[in-house]
Design a protein around this motif. Structure first.
Motif, PDB file in Angstrom:
ATOM      1  N   LEU A 461     -77.258  58.894  17.404  1.00  0.00           N
ATOM      2  CA  LEU A 461     -78.005  57.795  18.013  1.00  0.00           C
ATOM      3  C   LEU A 461     -77.419  57.458  19.378  1.00  0.00           C
ATOM      4  CD1 LEU A 461     -78.486  55.316  15.011  1.00  0.00           C
ATOM      5  CD2 LEU A 461     -80.259  56.709  16.089  1.00  0.00           C
ATOM      6  N   ASN A 462     -78.281  57.227  20.355  1.00  0.00           N
ATOM      7  CA  ASN A 462     -77.735  56.777  21.625  1.00  0.00           C
ATOM      8  C   ASN A 462     -77.336  55.304  21.505  1.00  0.00           C
ATOM      9  OD1 ASN A 462     -80.265  55.580  21.752  1.00  0.00           O
ATOM     10  ND2 ASN A 462     -80.517  55.976  23.938  1.00  0.00           N
ATOM     11  N   LEU A 463     -76.709  54.771  22.538  1.00  0.00           N
ATOM     12  CA  LEU A 463     -76.048  53.471  22.423  1.00  0.00           C
ATOM     13  C   LEU A 463     -77.023  52.362  22.039  1.00  0.00           C
ATOM     14  CD1 LEU A 463     -73.517  51.752  22.660  1.00  0.00           C
ATOM     15  CD2 LEU A 463     -73.923  51.604  25.133  1.00  0.00           C
ATOM     16  N   ASP A 501     -91.203  49.438  19.863  1.00  0.00           N
ATOM     17  CA  ASP A 501     -90.877  48.355  20.805  1.00  0.00           C
ATOM     18  C   ASP A 501     -89.378  48.070  20.769  1.00  0.00           C
ATOM     19  OD1 ASP A 501     -91.029  46.325  22.611  1.00  0.00           O
ATOM     20  OD2 ASP A 501     -92.042  44.909  21.281  1.00  0.00           O
ATOM     21  N   PRO A 502     -88.577  49.008  21.295  1.00  0.00           N
ATOM     22  CA  PRO A 502     -87.126  48.837  21.202  1.00  0.00           C
ATOM     23  C   PRO A 502     -86.575  47.654  21.996  1.00  0.00           C
ATOM     24  CG  PRO A 502     -87.674  50.721  22.587  1.00  0.00           C
ATOM     25  CD  PRO A 502     -88.955  50.273  21.959  1.00  0.00           C
ATOM     26  N   TYR A 503     -87.366  47.110  22.901  1.00  0.00           N
ATOM     27  CA  TYR A 503     -86.892  46.008  23.741  1.00  0.00           C
ATOM     28  C   TYR A 503     -87.601  44.692  23.405  1.00  0.00           C
ATOM     29  CZ  TYR A 503     -85.695  50.304  26.209  1.00  0.00           C
ATOM     30  OH  TYR A 503     -85.238  51.568  26.518  1.00  0.00           O
ATOM     31  N   PHE A 504     -88.053  44.585  22.153  1.00  0.00           N
ATOM     32  CA  PHE A 504     -88.891  43.445  21.767  1.00  0.00           C
ATOM     33  C   PHE A 504     -88.202  42.096  21.966  1.00  0.00           C
ATOM     34  CE2 PHE A 504     -86.368  44.178  18.034  1.00  0.00           C
ATOM     35  CZ  PHE A 504     -86.190  42.919  17.453  1.00  0.00           C
ATOM     36  N   ASP A 540     -77.858  55.019  29.858  1.00  0.00           N
ATOM     37  CA  ASP A 540     -77.265  53.793  29.306  1.00  0.00           C
ATOM     38  C   ASP A 540     -77.424  52.636  30.278  1.00  0.00           C
ATOM     39  OD1 ASP A 540     -76.516  54.945  26.946  1.00  0.00           O
ATOM     40  OD2 ASP A 540     -74.370  55.036  27.384  1.00  0.00           O
ATOM     41  N   GLU A 541     -77.350  52.935  31.571  1.00  0.00           N
ATOM     42  CA  GLU A 541     -77.463  51.887  32.590  1.00  0.00           C
ATOM     43  C   GLU A 541     -78.900  51.377  32.714  1.00  0.00           C
ATOM     44  OE1 GLU A 541     -78.520  55.610  34.905  1.00  0.00           O
ATOM     45  OE2 GLU A 541     -77.389  55.061  33.109  1.00  0.00           O
ATOM     46  N   LEU A 542     -79.848  52.056  32.019  1.00  0.00           N
ATOM     47  CA  LEU A 542     -81.252  51.628  32.001  1.00  0.00           C
ATOM     48  C   LEU A 542     -81.678  51.220  30.594  1.00  0.00           C
ATOM     49  CD1 LEU A 542     -82.741  54.552  34.162  1.00  0.00           C
ATOM     50  CD2 LEU A 542     -81.871  52.348  34.953  1.00  0.00           C
ATOM     51  N   LEU A 543     -80.712  51.000  29.703  1.00  0.00           N
ATOM     52  CA  LEU A 543     -80.966  50.658  28.302  1.00  0.00           C
ATOM     53  C   LEU A 543     -81.860  51.705  27.634  1.00  0.00           C
ATOM     54  CD1 LEU A 543     -81.491  46.785  28.450  1.00  0.00           C
ATOM     55  CD2 LEU A 543     -79.361  48.086  28.305  1.00  0.00           C
ATOM     56  N   ARG A 544     -81.570  52.962  27.906  1.00  0.00           N
ATOM     57  CA  ARG A 544     -82.369  54.067  27.361  1.00  0.00           C
ATOM     58  C   ARG A 544     -82.426  54.037  25.839  1.00  0.00           C
ATOM     59  NH1 ARG A 544     -80.670  60.379  28.282  1.00  0.00           N
ATOM     60  NH2 ARG A 544     -82.531  61.395  27.375  1.00  0.00           N
ATOM     61  N   SER A 545     -83.620  54.263  25.316  1.00  0.00           N
ATOM     62  CA  SER A 545     -83.815  54.419  23.871  1.00  0.00           C
ATOM     63  C   SER A 545     -84.401  55.798  23.604  1.00  0.00           C
ATOM     64  CB  SER A 545     -84.772  53.351  23.336  1.00  0.00           C
ATOM     65  OG  SER A 545     -85.089  53.589  21.972  1.00  0.00           O
ATOM     66  N   GLU A 565     -88.954  53.499  34.790  1.00  0.00           N
ATOM     67  CA  GLU A 565     -89.524  52.158  34.916  1.00  0.00           C
ATOM     68  C   GLU A 565     -88.557  51.095  34.408  1.00  0.00           C
ATOM     69  OE1 GLU A 565     -91.916  52.889  30.738  1.00  0.00           O
ATOM     70  OE2 GLU A 565     -92.486  53.774  32.637  1.00  0.00           O
ATOM     71  N   ASN A 566     -87.601  51.507  33.567  1.00  0.00           N
ATOM     72  CA  ASN A 566     -86.621  50.551  33.031  1.00  0.00           C
ATOM     73  C   ASN A 566     -85.683  50.015  34.105  1.00  0.00           C
ATOM     74  OD1 ASN A 566     -87.716  50.887  30.529  1.00  0.00           O
ATOM     75  ND2 ASN A 566     -85.888  51.747  29.563  1.00  0.00           N
ATOM     76  N   LYS A 567     -85.554  50.731  35.206  1.00  0.00           N
ATOM     77  CA  LYS A 567     -84.638  50.242  36.233  1.00  0.00           C
ATOM     78  C   LYS A 567     -85.124  48.912  36.773  1.00  0.00           C
ATOM     79  CE  LYS A 567     -81.879  51.578  40.210  1.00  0.00           C
ATOM     80  NZ  LYS A 567     -81.488  52.629  41.174  1.00  0.00           N
ATOM     81  N   LYS A 568     -86.409  48.837  37.051  1.00  0.00           N
ATOM     82  CA  LYS A 568     -86.978  47.580  37.537  1.00  0.00           C
ATOM     83  C   LYS A 568     -86.895  46.496  36.466  1.00  0.00           C
ATOM     84  CE  LYS A 568     -91.350  45.531  39.065  1.00  0.00           C
ATOM     85  NZ  LYS A 568     -92.799  45.779  39.320  1.00  0.00           N
ATOM     86  N   LYS A 569     -87.205  46.870  35.223  1.00  0.00           N
ATOM     87  CA  LYS A 569     -87.213  45.889  34.127  1.00  0.00           C
ATOM     88  C   LYS A 569     -85.831  45.313  33.882  1.00  0.00           C
ATOM     89  CE  LYS A 569     -90.853  48.012  31.287  1.00  0.00           C
ATOM     90  NZ  LYS A 569     -91.079  48.693  29.988  1.00  0.00           N
TER      91      LYS A 569
END
Length: 800
Positions: A461-463, A501-504, A540-545, A565-569
């Motif tokens: 699993l990633n972080l 929805d990993p960022y719910f 990891d710096e973009l909260l990758r899932s 797109e996570n960089k902006k978020k």
């Protein structure tokens, strides 16, 4: 078993030359292959690559092959010289054995192949060099402790639409610059440079077997062996770049040219390139380049004669065999010289014998690049009969590093389940984390640069997904259950990913207040402020899932692709990582070089109840900051930590809201409150940086010119005692650099062969370091047998 199959140990003929494979020129081509047990060997020349794509040649070179007999020579070598310019042709070797069996195989030393690696290609490597390649140089790496590694898969980097990159999934994506998202944030290679990492660690980029390089998008794979995606741990041709990452896999020179363009582009941004290499097994045995030409020699066998399976995939390369060891060293040397590769990560390094690893380290640095970064996995994938495994601890003093899975588990818990660690909510892990913070120097290392510190990598699993699992949020996040890239329950994978929805739970207006975010920053914050070599998994710096996929080695892009797109978020998360890397790279206290330096400079203030606090004191490592306090709070609520006495205020550079190298608030109190699930870094005074060391440069002269295996055993340095390798050649002699604490009067040394197999001299010898203000003290030592102990070597030359 046919009579041509042999006990590998019975093969006595070996070859030391550096010219195996193809030596090409426009006038002729020389072919050499090692096949000592063959009755006869022929070169077979082809007009095509063997996969239905015509090279446009006619005449004598039919696709059925033109057979040219090879001549046997010393060392088990078969060779033939063919006149004329063969560029654009393809070739194979055909070996006949005493029992009448005939095997055809690609050249084990192939440097270019047709699509899907079917046949070996004849090319001129000079044609593959991009403009300015001769001027390409590796970025400086003054010391291994200065590295910040970023592990990345070539396809993941650019496959997603939000990357904005044109060459999706290709080497050339790394050459695209100036890309920005709608908010103006840098993408692609510019993002990597902005983040501040020093090394990109590329998952396997040599030619691997299970991705169809000729697959047409939208069509089904042409064989059940093929997948659309793979990490690349299925080696086929070790010395050729992977064709699926090329814009034209059917053109053998193109993949090489584009690989070099990628390296050149990264170097131009100050980023070094590390290759993930897999010399512990091959994907195929019978269809690979080794078994058909020298049956049973290249593969390790158990005591009953069966193939051993310490890799977990059915075979192991017998690295302890002389010609296998030579092959690995030749291969690494080729990548480092031809492709300007700056380091290597060894997959399942436990299956590589320790002598091979020692010789790789010594010879590559001495002959190719003294600053190569070398590290690997100090474990196996199963039982192996190899007696000299390269496991944790074997690397002590040997110049290469190992992954610190003790530290990893202490920080996050187990790899795929619900198990917790310090950053994910488990008390009792503080001592194990503290050991990792000190570079494992009281566990399994002699030096902090023998440990690679990490919490997650491509495996498991990633972080982000791991932390969700420890929080019991898999179902709420609608993470998937996958196996071999497919949903266990069936159904359309892309649809399931869209519904996940990993960022719910994240409020995008206050990202850093989210519990999962804070635990992830704490986990990698520990890595980036610990002694040793830090290692980050891409994204990891973009909260990758990866949507809950714990083994995404053959999952499609919808799982693996980095979503830019996570960089902006989540820009505050990126900025936090960037700030921590800037802090680390700007302050040598976080990059101490040796055991003695750590023991003198790092002191723990607290290590219990979910809190770890320590101080780096007295300008550690020559840092401009006098005392630096680092605090990790893994509790949900705030804690108060007492600070060492100071005559002034404490300057805060990292807390739960911000990370960087500049103070943004201060406290004059004797204690500080640290927010829950966060870290803090403070310093008391700033002064002029102090010299961290003097350098004793030892020049060793041997009349025989043979420096293989020779090293120095040193003591009294005040920074790092123990083995010191000679790292480069100068005017025909070997040179080693030894750091010593300023003010050191003398250091002791012994010249030895490997691990005390032989000594040059009969007793302890000493180098006088006093009486000079020079920063570099040169000492020349000539081979001799001493008749009494304690004789000193006097400096012959001093330079600043």
């Amino acid at each position: 078993m046919s009579s041509n199959y042999i006990n590998a140990e019975s093969v006595m003929e070996t070859y030391e030359g550096k010219d195996l494979g193809l030596t090409y020129s426009t006038e002729y081509s020389m072919f050499k292959v090692w096949a000592p047990t063959a009755f006869a060997v022929s070169l077979v020349l082809y007009a095509t690559g063997g996969n239905g794509i015509s090279a446009g040649h006619t005449g004598d070179y039919k696709d059925s092959g033109r057979i040219i007999n090879m001549q046997r020579s010393d060392g088990g070598i078969w060779e033939v010289r063919v006149s004329g310019d063969l560029k654009g042709r393809y070739y194979m070797y055909r070996a006949v054995f005493a029992d009448g069996s005939i095997n055809e195989a690609a050249d084990p030393y192939a440097t270019a192949v047709s699509a899907n690696g079917v046949r070996t290609a004849v090319i001129d490597l000079q044609d593959t060099n991009p403009a300015g390649w001769d001027q390409d140089t590796s970025p400086a790496l003054p010391h291994p402790a200065d590295a910040v590694i970023y592990e990345l898969h070539v396809r993941d980097f650019s496959a997603h639409e939000s990357s904005g990159l044109t060459h999706k999934g290709k080497f050339k994506a790394f050459t695209e610059i100036g890309l920005r998202d709608a908010a103006g944030h840098a993408l692609g290679i510019d993002h990597l440079a902005e983040l501040g990492i020093t090394h990109v660690h590329l998952l396997p980029v040599f030619d691997f077997q299970t991705v169809d390089e000729l697959k047409v998008p939208g069509e089904a794979p042409r064989s059940p062996l093929f997948t659309d995606y793979n990490w690349g741990y299925d080696p086929q041709h070790y010395n050729v770049p992977e064709g699926s990452y090329s814009t034209d896999p059917a053109s053998p020179p193109t993949r090489i040219h584009e690989f070099k363009e990628m390296v050149q582009a990264l170097h131009s941004r100050g980023i070094s390139v590390i290759m993930d290499v897999v010399y512990n097994h091959t994907y195929s045995i019978e269809k690979g380049p080794f078994q058909p030409l020298v049956p049973d020699y290249y593969y390790r066998h158990d005591y009953s004669g069966r193939l051993s399976n310490g890799s977990g995939v059915g075979n192991e390369l017998a690295t302890e065999q002389p010609m296998v060891r030579k092959y690995i060293k030749d291969s690494l040397s080729y990548w480092a010289s031809e492709y300007h590769i700056d380091g290597f990560r060894f997959d399942l390094m436990g299956l590589m014998d320790s002598v091979t690893m020692r010789e790789i380290t010594e010879e590559l640095r001495l002959e190719i690049n003294p600053n190569l970064l070398l590290y690997g996995e100090p474990w196996t994938g199963g039982d192996s009969p190899l007696a000299t495994k390269t496991l944790k601890g074997v690397q002590r003093g040997k110049g290469y590093a190992v992954f610190n899975d003790n530290f990893r588990s202490a920080i996050k818990g187990d790899s795929d389940g619900w198990g917790k660690g310090f950053a994910t909510g488990e008390y009792g892990k503080e001592g194990a984390v503290a050991s990792g913070i000190k570079g494992a120097i009281h566990e399994f290392t002699d030096s902090p640069v023998e440990t690679v510190n990490y919490v997650t990598a491509h495996d498991n699993l990633n972080l982000w997904d791991k932390i969700l699992a420890t929080q019991g949020l898999r179902q709420e996040a609608r993470l998937l259950e996958l196996e071999n890239g497919r949903l266990r329950s069936g159904g359309d994978l892309e649809t399931a990913v869209e519904q996940a929805d990993p960022y719910f739970a994240i409020d995008t207006l206050d990202v850093l207040e989210n519990e999962t975010v804070r635990r992830s920053l704490l986990a990698n914050g520990i890595i980036l402020t610990s002694q040793g070599i830090p290692f980050l998994h891409a994204g990891d710096e973009l909260l990758r899932s990866k949507y809950g996929d714990h083994n995404s080695y053959r999952s499609p892009d919808c799982i693996n692709a980095i979503r830019w797109e996570n960089k902006k978020k989540f820009i505050p998360v990126f900025q936090y990582y960037k700030g921590l890397i800037e802090l680390r790279r700007g302050h040598p206290a976080f990059r101490l070089h040796g055991r003695q330096e750590i023991e003198r400079s790092l002191e723990f203030l607290r290590c219990d109840s979910g809190v770890i606090a320590y101080v780096l004191k007295n300008h550690a490592g020559g840092d401009g900051w006098n005392n630096i306090v680092v605090i990790y709070n893994a509790n949900m609520g705030p804690v108060t930590q007492c600070l060492p006495e100071s005559s002034g205020c404490w300057n805060i550079v990292v807390d739960h809201t911000h990370a960087g190298a500049e103070a943004f608030r201060q406290t004059e109190n004797g204690s500080i409150e640290v927010a829950g699930l966060s870290m803090m870094v403070l310093y008391d005074k700033y002064g002029e940086p102090e010299p961290r060391s003097k350098v004793v440069e030892v020049h060793y002269e041997r009349p025989d010119g043979d420096y293989r295996g020779w090293n120095l055993w040193v003591w009294g340095t005040g920074i790092q005692d123990g083995q010191r390798d000679f790292q480069h050649m100068e005017d025909g002699h070997a040179v080693a650099r030894i750091e010593v604490l300023p003010g050191t009067a003398s250091i002791g040394y012994i010249l030895r062969l490997n691990d005390w197999e032989e000594k040059d001299g009969t007793g302890d010898r000493f180098i006088n370091c006093s009486g000079s203000e020079e920063q570099v003290l040169k000492v020349t030592i000539r081979e001799r047998k001493l008749e009494h102990d304690g004789e000193a070597a006097d400096p012959l030359q001093r330079t600043s």
